[in-house]
Design an enzyme around this catalytic site. Structure first.
Site, PDB file in Angstrom:
ATOM      1  CG  LEU A 123      -6.369   1.165  -2.966  1.00 54.20           C
ATOM      2  CD1 LEU A 123      -7.632   1.366  -2.126  1.00 54.20           C
ATOM      3  CD2 LEU A 123      -6.699   1.308  -4.440  1.00 54.20           C
ATOM      4  CB  SER A 126       4.085   3.310   0.913  1.00 52.66           C
ATOM      5  OG  SER A 126       4.021   3.186  -0.485  1.00 52.66           O
ATOM      6  CG  ASP A 170       1.925   4.859  -6.587  1.00 47.37           C
ATOM      7  OD1 ASP A 170       1.215   4.826  -7.605  1.00 47.37           O
ATOM      8  OD2 ASP A 170       2.415   3.853  -6.055  1.00 47.37           O
TER       9      ASP A 170
END
Length: 389
Positions: A123, A126, A170
C-alpha cells in the site's frame, strides 16, 4: 489519535510540535502490470497514511523518531547523508540528501512519524514517508518545488538513494490523490485525469493476505521479458512502441504473430486490461458501480489465469467475495504473489464481511488475513492543528 501524537511528540522531544503533515497510502483500483507496457493505471489515495509532526530546533540537526519503529537517527544539517543499514529513516534522509544536492537551505528539525499503513502490504508506505517528508521540507523552507517535482524527487529517493527499482505511480498517487476521485494515469507521460469515484453506500475493503511476497521481484522481471517478446513479434506488422499502443480489436487481428502460448497469454492480459481501465473510468464517471465491480472481477481473473501473478491466497479472497451479496467487486492489487486484495463492500456490512472473510481464509490458507476499511482520500498536505484545551 492526533491528540495522542501531540502527546507523543511532547514526550519524545520535551516541547510541543508546530505543524502536522499527512500523506496517504494508495491502492491501484484497476490496471495491473501494464504500467511498463505504456498503459493506464487507476490508483487512488486511501485514508490510511503517514503523519509527520515537526518543530524547529537550534542544534543544526535533523532528529528522526517513529511511533512504529524503535530505531532513531540524528543527521547534521548540510552533511552528506550516508545510509545506515536498511532502517525506515533512510527514506526521509534520502529526501534531505536531494534537497542538499539541489542547494536548498535547510535548518534543524525535530520530526516524529506515525504510519497506520500495514508495513510490506503493497500500500506504498515508503512512498508515503518520502512524499510527506518532501512536502513538509518544501513548505517549511520555501523550497520552491512544484508538486510534480516533489513526486520525481521522491522517486529518486526510492530508485537511487534506497536502490529499489519501482515506477512513479506510488509517489504520484499519494501526492495528487483527491477525495472521492481515482487517478487515470499514464505512467509514461504522467498525463492524468481525475475520475469521479463516489462509492456511495460502499467502502474499500483492503484484505492483506499476510503472505510474504518473495516471488514478486523475479516473476516481475520475467513478465517484463515476456511482454517485450510479444511486442517484438507484433512489430513485424505494427508500428508501435508499447503493447498498450493498440486496443483489443487491433491486437486480435495481429495476435497470430505471437507463436508462444505463454507470451500470447501475457500480451492478451496487458491489452485487455488497458481497455478495462478506460471502461472502468466510464463506469465510475457514470456512477455505475456494479459495472466497475464486474471489471474488477474480470481484471483479477485475467491476472490469475493469463498473467499468472495471483496465487492461492489472493484467489481465496476473491473467491469468497464473488457470491457475497454485500460485495460488488474484488481483485488483487499490486505486483501479486501475496500482498493485498481489494473489494467494494457495503458500509453497513463491513464488520460482518471482515469476520466472515477472515474465517474462510484462515480455514483455506491456514493463517488469518488482516482486513481494513478505507474511503478514497486526499493526497499529501498540511493538516489544521487541533485546538489546545
Amino acid at each position: 489519535m492526533r491528540e495522542q501524537l501531540q502527546q507523543d511528540f511532547l514526550t519524545h522531544y520535551g516541547k510541543e510540535h508546530q505543524h502536522t503533515y499527512f500523506s496517504p497510502g494508495r491502492v491501484n483500483l484497476i490496471g495491473e502490470h501494464i504500467d511498463y507496457n505504456g498503459g493506464l493505471v487507476m490508483p487512488c489515495a486511501v485514508t490510511m497514511g503517514t503523519y509527520l509532526l515537526v518543530a524547529p530546533n537550534n542544534d543544526g540537526v535533523f532528529r528522526f523518531k517513529s511511533v512504529n519503529f524503535k530505531e532513531t537517527a540524528e543527521v547534521a544539517v548540510g552533511s552528506s547523508n550516508v545510509k545506515k543499514e536498511q532502517f525506515w529513516f533512510n527514506y526521509p534522509i534520502g529526501v534531505i540528501e536531494h534537497f542538499n544536492k539541489d542547494g536548498k537551505e535547510l535548518q534543524g528539525l525535530d520530526m516524529l512519524y506515525f504510519g497506520n499503513i500495514p508495513i510490506a502490504s503493497g500500500l506504498s508506505s515508503s512512498a508515503s514517508i518520502e512524499v510527506v517528508t518532501a512536502y513538509a521540507l518544501n513548505d517549511l523552507f520555501n523550497g520552491g518545488y512544484t508538486k510534480l517535482e516533489l513526486v520525481k524527487l521522491a522517486k529518486w529517493v526510492e530508485n537511487v538513494f534506497i536502490g529499489l527499482q519501482s515506477g512513479i505511480m506510488d509517489q504520484f498517487s499519494v501526492a495528487f490523490g483527491e477525495k472521492d476521485k481515482a487517478l487515470m494515469l499514464n505512467c509514461d507521460t504522467l498525463d492524468y485525469q481525475a475520475v469521479d469515484s463516489n462509492l456511495g453506500d460502499y467502502l474499500l475493503a483492503i484484505i492483506n493476505t499476510n503472505k510474504p511476497r518473495k516471488l514478486a521481484e523475479s516473476k516481475y522481471n520475467e513478465r517484463v521479458q515476456e511482454c517485450n517478446a510479444a511486442l517484438a513479434a507484433l512489430k513485424q506488422e505494427l508500428d508501435i512502441n508499447y503493447l498498450c499502443d493498440i486496443n483489443t480489436e487491433t491486437f486480435n487481428k495481429h495476435k497470430h504473430l505471437i507463436t508462444d502460448k505463454v507470451v500470447l497469454d501475457r500480451a492478451t492480459h496487458v491489452v485487455e486490461e488497458n481497455d478495462r481501465v478506460k471502461l472502468a473510468a466510464k463506469a465510475l464517471n457514470d456512477n455505475v458501480l456494479a459495472e466497475f465491480g464486474r471489471l474488477m472481477y474480470a481484471s483479477h481473473h485475467s491476472l490469475s489465469t493469463l498473467y499468472e501473478v495471483s496465487g492461492k491466497e489472493l484467489d481465496t479472497v476473491v473467491n469468497f467475495c464473488k457470491p457475497n451479496a454485500d460485495v460488488i467487486g474484488a481483485r488483487m492489487t499490486g505486483a501479486g504473489f501475496g500482498g493485498c486484495a481489494i473489494a467494494l463492500v457495503k458500509k453497513d456490512a463491513f464488520d460482518k464481511f471482515s469476520a466472515e472473510v477472515t474465517e474462510y481464509y484462515t480455514k483455506e490458507v491456514g493463517y488469518a488475513p488482516s482486513v481494513y476499511s478505507s474511503l478514497i482520500g486526499d493526497g499529501v498536505g498540511l493538516l489544521p492543528e487541533l485546538a489546545h484545551a
